[in-house]
Design a protein around this motif. Structure first.
Motif, PDB file in Angstrom:
ATOM      1  N   PRO A  95      -4.545  46.561 -24.283  1.00 33.23           N
ATOM      2  CA  PRO A  95      -3.892  47.148 -23.096  1.00 33.23           C
ATOM      3  C   PRO A  95      -2.517  47.722 -23.420  1.00 33.23           C
ATOM      4  CG  PRO A  95      -4.805  44.967 -22.608  1.00 33.23           C
ATOM      5  CD  PRO A  95      -4.913  45.152 -24.086  1.00 33.23           C
ATOM      6  N   ASP A  96      -2.124  48.719 -22.635  1.00 27.51           N
ATOM      7  CA  ASP A  96      -0.846  49.376 -22.929  1.00 27.51           C
ATOM      8  C   ASP A  96       0.334  48.424 -22.845  1.00 27.51           C
ATOM      9  OD1 ASP A  96      -0.831  49.142 -20.142  1.00 27.51           O
ATOM     10  OD2 ASP A  96      -0.352  51.262 -19.768  1.00 27.51           O
ATOM     11  N   TRP A  97       0.287  47.457 -21.909  1.00 24.83           N
ATOM     12  CA  TRP A  97       1.401  46.508 -21.807  1.00 24.83           C
ATOM     13  C   TRP A  97       1.511  45.659 -23.069  1.00 24.83           C
ATOM     14  CZ3 TRP A  97       0.345  41.457 -22.519  1.00 24.83           C
ATOM     15  CH2 TRP A  97      -0.946  40.988 -22.226  1.00 24.83           C
ATOM     16  N   MET A  98       0.371  45.343 -23.688  1.00 24.79           N
ATOM     17  CA  MET A  98       0.395  44.537 -24.903  1.00 24.79           C
ATOM     18  C   MET A  98       0.899  45.366 -26.080  1.00 24.79           C
ATOM     19  SD  MET A  98      -2.642  42.141 -26.430  1.00 24.79           S
ATOM     20  CE  MET A  98      -2.363  41.074 -27.857  1.00 24.79           C
ATOM     21  N   LEU A 187      15.655  38.003 -25.979  1.00 21.33           N
ATOM     22  CA  LEU A 187      14.952  39.119 -25.358  1.00 21.33           C
ATOM     23  C   LEU A 187      14.232  38.673 -24.090  1.00 21.33           C
ATOM     24  CD1 LEU A 187      14.111  42.075 -25.368  1.00 21.33           C
ATOM     25  CD2 LEU A 187      12.109  41.431 -26.739  1.00 21.33           C
ATOM     26  N   TYR A 188      13.620  37.494 -24.116  1.00 24.80           N
ATOM     27  CA  TYR A 188      12.937  36.998 -22.917  1.00 24.80           C
ATOM     28  C   TYR A 188      13.891  36.955 -21.728  1.00 24.80           C
ATOM     29  CZ  TYR A 188      10.924  33.756 -19.558  1.00 24.80           C
ATOM     30  OH  TYR A 188      10.485  33.184 -18.391  1.00 24.80           O
ATOM     31  N   GLN A 189      15.079  36.406 -21.927  1.00 21.96           N
ATOM     32  CA  GLN A 189      16.038  36.292 -20.831  1.00 21.96           C
ATOM     33  C   GLN A 189      16.558  37.662 -20.397  1.00 21.96           C
ATOM     34  OE1 GLN A 189      16.590  33.694 -19.079  1.00 21.96           O
ATOM     35  NE2 GLN A 189      15.761  32.048 -20.360  1.00 21.96           N
ATOM     36  N   VAL A 190      16.757  38.568 -21.362  1.00 15.67           N
ATOM     37  CA  VAL A 190      17.183  39.928 -21.021  1.00 15.67           C
ATOM     38  C   VAL A 190      16.130  40.611 -20.150  1.00 15.67           C
ATOM     39  CG1 VAL A 190      17.562  42.239 -21.996  1.00 15.67           C
ATOM     40  CG2 VAL A 190      18.726  40.261 -22.981  1.00 15.67           C
ATOM     41  N   LEU A 191      14.862  40.499 -20.532  1.00 13.90           N
ATOM     42  CA  LEU A 191      13.788  41.118 -19.756  1.00 13.90           C
ATOM     43  C   LEU A 191      13.614  40.443 -18.393  1.00 13.90           C
ATOM     44  CD1 LEU A 191      11.091  41.628 -22.538  1.00 13.90           C
ATOM     45  CD2 LEU A 191      12.566  43.380 -21.506  1.00 13.90           C
ATOM     46  N   LYS A 192      13.742  39.133 -18.365  1.00 10.54           N
ATOM     47  CA  LYS A 192      13.623  38.399 -17.104  1.00 10.54           C
ATOM     48  C   LYS A 192      14.705  38.837 -16.122  1.00 10.54           C
ATOM     49  CE  LYS A 192      13.460  33.670 -15.290  1.00 10.54           C
ATOM     50  NZ  LYS A 192      13.639  32.233 -15.633  1.00 10.54           N
ATOM     51  N   ASN A 193      15.874  39.157 -16.641  1.00 10.06           N
ATOM     52  CA  ASN A 193      16.993  39.582 -15.812  1.00 10.06           C
ATOM     53  C   ASN A 193      16.903  41.059 -15.410  1.00 10.06           C
ATOM     54  OD1 ASN A 193      19.902  39.076 -14.832  1.00 10.06           O
ATOM     55  ND2 ASN A 193      20.188  40.814 -16.198  1.00 10.06           N
ATOM     56  N   HIS A 194      16.026  41.818 -16.086  1.00  9.96           N
ATOM     57  CA  HIS A 194      15.931  43.269 -15.874  1.00  9.96           C
ATOM     58  C   HIS A 194      15.150  43.560 -14.597  1.00  9.96           C
ATOM     59  CE1 HIS A 194      15.802  47.476 -16.762  1.00  9.96           C
ATOM     60  NE2 HIS A 194      14.503  47.491 -16.997  1.00  9.96           N
ATOM     61  N   LYS A 195      15.785  44.229 -13.653  1.00 11.04           N
ATOM     62  CA  LYS A 195      15.206  44.403 -12.311  1.00 11.04           C
ATOM     63  C   LYS A 195      13.919  45.230 -12.317  1.00 11.04           C
ATOM     64  CE  LYS A 195      18.231  48.359 -11.206  1.00 11.04           C
ATOM     65  NZ  LYS A 195      17.156  49.373 -11.257  1.00 11.04           N
ATOM     66  N   ASP A 196      13.740  46.103 -13.289  1.00 14.02           N
ATOM     67  CA  ASP A 196      12.554  46.955 -13.317  1.00 14.02           C
ATOM     68  C   ASP A 196      11.428  46.398 -14.192  1.00 14.02           C
ATOM     69  OD1 ASP A 196      13.740  48.877 -11.654  1.00 14.02           O
ATOM     70  OD2 ASP A 196      14.750  49.825 -13.352  1.00 14.02           O
ATOM     71  N   ASN A 197      11.566  45.182 -14.687  1.00 15.92           N
ATOM     72  CA  ASN A 197      10.566  44.628 -15.598  1.00 15.92           C
ATOM     73  C   ASN A 197       9.253  44.344 -14.870  1.00 15.92           C
ATOM     74  OD1 ASN A 197       9.203  43.335 -17.688  1.00 15.92           O
ATOM     75  ND2 ASN A 197      10.208  41.376 -17.313  1.00 15.92           N
ATOM     76  N   MET A 204       5.284  38.314 -21.360  1.00 20.20           N
ATOM     77  CA  MET A 204       6.560  37.603 -21.392  1.00 20.20           C
ATOM     78  C   MET A 204       6.440  36.321 -22.223  1.00 20.20           C
ATOM     79  SD  MET A 204       8.863  39.366 -19.805  1.00 20.20           S
ATOM     80  CE  MET A 204      10.151  38.234 -19.226  1.00 20.20           C
ATOM     81  N   VAL A 205       5.295  35.664 -22.148  1.00 19.06           N
ATOM     82  CA  VAL A 205       5.050  34.473 -22.967  1.00 19.06           C
ATOM     83  C   VAL A 205       5.015  34.861 -24.450  1.00 19.06           C
ATOM     84  CG1 VAL A 205       3.311  32.721 -23.546  1.00 19.06           C
ATOM     85  CG2 VAL A 205       3.905  33.148 -21.157  1.00 19.06           C
ATOM     86  N   LYS A 267       6.899  52.917 -17.948  1.00 20.27           N
ATOM     87  CA  LYS A 267       5.948  52.407 -16.948  1.00 20.27           C
ATOM     88  C   LYS A 267       6.245  50.953 -16.606  1.00 20.27           C
ATOM     89  CE  LYS A 267       0.979  51.409 -16.397  1.00 20.27           C
ATOM     90  NZ  LYS A 267      -0.362  51.568 -17.025  1.00 20.27           N
ATOM     91  N   TYR A 268       6.598  50.153 -17.608  1.00 20.20           N
ATOM     92  CA  TYR A 268       6.784  48.718 -17.392  1.00 20.20           C
ATOM     93  C   TYR A 268       8.243  48.274 -17.309  1.00 20.20           C
ATOM     94  CZ  TYR A 268       1.798  48.198 -18.180  1.00 20.20           C
ATOM     95  OH  TYR A 268       0.435  48.293 -18.069  1.00 20.20           O
ATOM     96  N   LEU A 269       9.157  49.149 -17.748  1.00 19.44           N
ATOM     97  CA  LEU A 269      10.565  48.756 -17.772  1.00 19.44           C
ATOM     98  C   LEU A 269      11.485  49.760 -17.089  1.00 19.44           C
ATOM     99  CD1 LEU A 269      10.744  47.429 -21.448  1.00 19.44           C
ATOM    100  CD2 LEU A 269      10.712  46.055 -19.352  1.00 19.44           C
TER     101      LEU A 269
END
Length: 276
Positions: A95-98, A187-197, A204-205, A267-269
């Protein structure tokens, strides 16, 4: 990518080979000696400020200047590893997200841009940036790379931290553990904090736990795990084959790859900056 693979699967992650052994071993000696429970808390407070805007592709370009000193399998700029991982997934129709997760899973190493030698988060001192992670706040298992270094850590001589459970409750689950500080958690915390994630939970795992080898490959920390962590392990094992076995001498042109991967990233970020 089969035509550019130069090693059998059994030859990866060999920590007793060739000229690189001394440098890799010294990296892990520093990491095991200095990554204490208190150090990890201090790094989270220092670096999880989310006040440094930088677009994703700029972060990709910055990894052109970083070689992971802990990696016994690849001596190329880290961005090449990311492209190899993503292209391996793309070739197999994942998948594209992966594919995106493959592309960005090490982008937390951009921490070196504002890191320091003292913290182990610089180009010269990477013991707080890269390498297999382990749980701090409880006894280090023998499944760690170079387990002979475990006893060098001050926490292993502190009764608060040197038992099987340490500061944790039995069955608390991975998400409630403090892992050694590095690019995964950052990176996990940066992405978790990103409003468009909009990256799915599986992705994320994969970002957060892909370097946690003592758990997902070594089988350690069983008393700390919960049922959800079994699903986590399946996701990590799926990701791990592309993270590890795509490493090869092939070089990609980052600018040529941008046309395909940037739309997936947006698309995802989203298209705006990410706050690091």
């Amino acid at each position: 990518m089969e035509d550019v693979l130069v090693k059998e699967k059994s030859e990866f992650r060999n920590y007793d080979q060739g000229d690189i052994t001394a440098a890799v071993k010294e990296h892990y000696r520093k990491m095991r000696t200095r990554q204490t429970y208190d150090y990890v808390q201090a790094m989270k407070k220092k670096y999880l400020t989310f006040d440094k805007p930088m677009h994703l592709w700029e972060a990709m370009e910055k990894l052109n200047a970083l070689i992971d000193v802990s990696d016994p399998d690849l001596n190329l700029p880290n961005v090449q590893h990311l492209l190899q991982s993503a292209e391996g997934m793309r070739a197999e129709g994942r998948p594209d997200w992966m594919q995106l997760v493959g592309l960005i899973h090490d982008l937390g190493k951009a921490m070196y841009l504002w890191g320091s030698d003292e913290d182990g988060t610089s180009q010269a001192e990477q013991w707080g940036l890269v390498g297999d992670v382990f749980v701090v706040g409880c006894r280090f298992p023998d499944s760690c790379v170079y387990p002979e270094f475990n006893e060098l850590n001050p926490d292993m001589h502190d009764e608060r931290y040197n038992t099987e459970l340490g500061v944790y409750e039995e069955g608390c689950g991975l998400d409630n553990l403090h892992l050694a500080w590095g690019h995964d958690e950052y990176l996990y915390q940066v992405l978790k904090n990103h409003k468009d994630n909009a990256i799915p939970e599986e992705g994320m795992v994969m970002v957060r736990y892909h370097s946690f080898y003592p758990w997902h490959t070594g089988g350690s920390y069983t008393k700390l795990l919960n049922e959800k962590d079994e699903q986590y392990k399946e996701w990590i094992k799926d990701f791990n084959q592309y993270d590890l076995y795509t490493k090869c001498p092939k070089i990609y042109d980052l600018n040529e790859m941008k046309e395909y991967y940037l739309p997936i990233a947006e698309k995802y970020l989203g298209s705006g900056p990410i706050y690091w």
